[in-house]
Scaffold this motif. Structure first.
Motif, PDB file in Angstrom:
ATOM      1  N   TYR A  38      28.119 -20.576 -25.678  1.00  0.00           N
ATOM      2  CA  TYR A  38      28.210 -21.857 -26.931  1.00  0.00           C
ATOM      3  C   TYR A  38      27.819 -22.997 -25.679  1.00  0.00           C
ATOM      4  N   LEU A  39      28.559 -23.135 -25.061  1.00  0.00           N
ATOM      5  CA  LEU A  39      28.042 -24.359 -24.125  1.00  0.00           C
ATOM      6  C   LEU A  39      26.768 -23.906 -23.819  1.00  0.00           C
ATOM      7  N   ARG A  40      26.233 -23.248 -22.558  1.00  0.00           N
ATOM      8  CA  ARG A  40      24.806 -23.088 -22.508  1.00  0.00           C
ATOM      9  C   ARG A  40      23.910 -23.696 -23.397  1.00  0.00           C
ATOM     10  N   ARG A  41      23.837 -23.532 -25.035  1.00  0.00           N
ATOM     11  CA  ARG A  41      23.232 -24.722 -25.949  1.00  0.00           C
ATOM     12  C   ARG A  41      23.480 -25.849 -26.221  1.00  0.00           C
ATOM     13  N   GLN A  42      24.008 -26.420 -25.264  1.00  0.00           N
ATOM     14  CA  GLN A  42      23.841 -27.959 -25.036  1.00  0.00           C
ATOM     15  C   GLN A  42      23.580 -28.723 -26.685  1.00  0.00           C
ATOM     16  N   SER A  43      24.837 -28.104 -27.575  1.00  0.00           N
ATOM     17  CA  SER A  43      24.324 -28.813 -28.525  1.00  0.00           C
ATOM     18  C   SER A  43      26.653 -28.318 -29.676  1.00  0.00           C
ATOM     19  N   THR A  44      26.141 -28.871 -30.469  1.00  0.00           N
ATOM     20  CA  THR A  44      28.051 -29.572 -30.795  1.00  0.00           C
ATOM     21  C   THR A  44      27.501 -28.577 -32.832  1.00  0.00           C
ATOM     22  N   SER A  45      26.483 -28.311 -32.951  1.00  0.00           N
ATOM     23  CA  SER A  45      26.278 -26.942 -34.275  1.00  0.00           C
ATOM     24  C   SER A  45      27.088 -26.206 -34.485  1.00  0.00           C
ATOM     25  N   TYR A  46      27.997 -26.225 -35.745  1.00  0.00           N
ATOM     26  CA  TYR A  46      28.839 -24.971 -36.056  1.00  0.00           C
ATOM     27  C   TYR A  46      28.126 -23.830 -36.131  1.00  0.00           C
ATOM     28  N   ALA A  47      26.855 -24.100 -36.462  1.00  0.00           N
ATOM     29  CA  ALA A  47      25.538 -22.452 -36.993  1.00  0.00           C
ATOM     30  C   ALA A  47      25.246 -22.505 -34.936  1.00  0.00           C
ATOM     31  N   ASP A  48      24.956 -23.264 -34.627  1.00  0.00           N
ATOM     32  CA  ASP A  48      25.229 -22.804 -32.731  1.00  0.00           C
ATOM     33  C   ASP A  48      26.078 -21.628 -32.497  1.00  0.00           C
ATOM     34  N   PHE A  49      26.760 -22.341 -33.180  1.00  0.00           N
ATOM     35  CA  PHE A  49      28.601 -21.687 -32.472  1.00  0.00           C
ATOM     36  C   PHE A  49      28.889 -20.167 -33.320  1.00  0.00           C
ATOM     37  N   ILE A  50      28.400 -20.261 -34.633  1.00  0.00           N
ATOM     38  CA  ILE A  50      28.386 -19.592 -35.116  1.00  0.00           C
ATOM     39  C   ILE A  50      27.073 -18.109 -34.729  1.00  0.00           C
ATOM     40  N   ASP A  51      25.797 -18.083 -33.914  1.00  0.00           N
ATOM     41  CA  ASP A  51      25.270 -18.085 -33.798  1.00  0.00           C
ATOM     42  C   ASP A  51      25.664 -16.684 -32.620  1.00  0.00           C
ATOM     43  N   VAL A  52      25.738 -17.400 -31.296  1.00  0.00           N
ATOM     44  CA  VAL A  52      26.733 -17.461 -30.411  1.00  0.00           C
ATOM     45  C   VAL A  52      28.054 -16.507 -30.493  1.00  0.00           C
ATOM     46  N   TRP A  53      28.610 -16.965 -31.185  1.00  0.00           N
ATOM     47  CA  TRP A  53      29.636 -15.755 -32.297  1.00  0.00           C
ATOM     48  C   TRP A  53      29.291 -14.388 -32.537  1.00  0.00           C
ATOM     49  N   ASN A  54      28.180 -14.428 -33.230  1.00  0.00           N
ATOM     50  CA  ASN A  54      27.293 -13.083 -34.289  1.00  0.00           C
ATOM     51  C   ASN A  54      26.906 -12.078 -32.658  1.00  0.00           C
ATOM     52  N   GLN A  55      25.864 -12.950 -32.755  1.00  0.00           N
ATOM     53  CA  GLN A  55      25.809 -12.189 -31.211  1.00  0.00           C
ATOM     54  C   GLN A  55      26.185 -11.307 -30.521  1.00  0.00           C
TER      55      GLN A  55
END
Length: 120
Positions: A38-55
């Motif tokens: 998640y930190l590699r995404r350099q984002s605070t977006s919940y959508a980005d977190f959920i993407d990592v969670w799901n991956q």
């Protein structure tokens, strides 16, 4: 002592949660992988977190300890919660703090309905 090397072999530290015995290091590495990706995404977006969670299919972590007795589930989930919360101590970035909140939220809300829920 191991006869081959003449040294004592340390037991693998495990998390005992009811009838389950899970390697602590494996659980710590799972949480670390979630947070670092998640930190590699350099984002605070919940959508980005959920993407990592799901991956990572991270919700499946609940099935590592299927003890239906609340004490076992509590030991397991409180260990995971502490691992996630430890990222508040090692990082001062807003993104890491947001990631901790997202991870706690997802760990709580992804608990299988067939198992007792443990609050954060």
């Amino acid at each position: 002592m191991s006869q081959a090397s003449g040294t004592e072999t340390a037991p693998v530290p495990v998390l005992r949660c009811g009838p389950c015995a899970l390697p602590r290091m494996a659980l710590m590495q799972d949480v670390r992988s979630l947070m670092l990706q998640y930190l590699r995404r350099q984002s605070t977006s919940y959508a980005d977190f959920i993407d990592v969670w799901n991956q990572l299919d991270f919700g499946m972590i609940h099935y590592a300890c299927q003890d239906a007795a609340l004490p076992g589930r509590r030991v397991f989930l409180e260990f995971l919660y502490r691992q996630v919360l430890s990222y508040l101590l090692v990082s001062h970035s807003v993104q890491a703090k947001v990631g901790v909140i997202y991870a706690l939220h997802c760990l709580f809300h992804s608990q299988p309905p067939s198992l007792p829920h443990v609050r954060v």
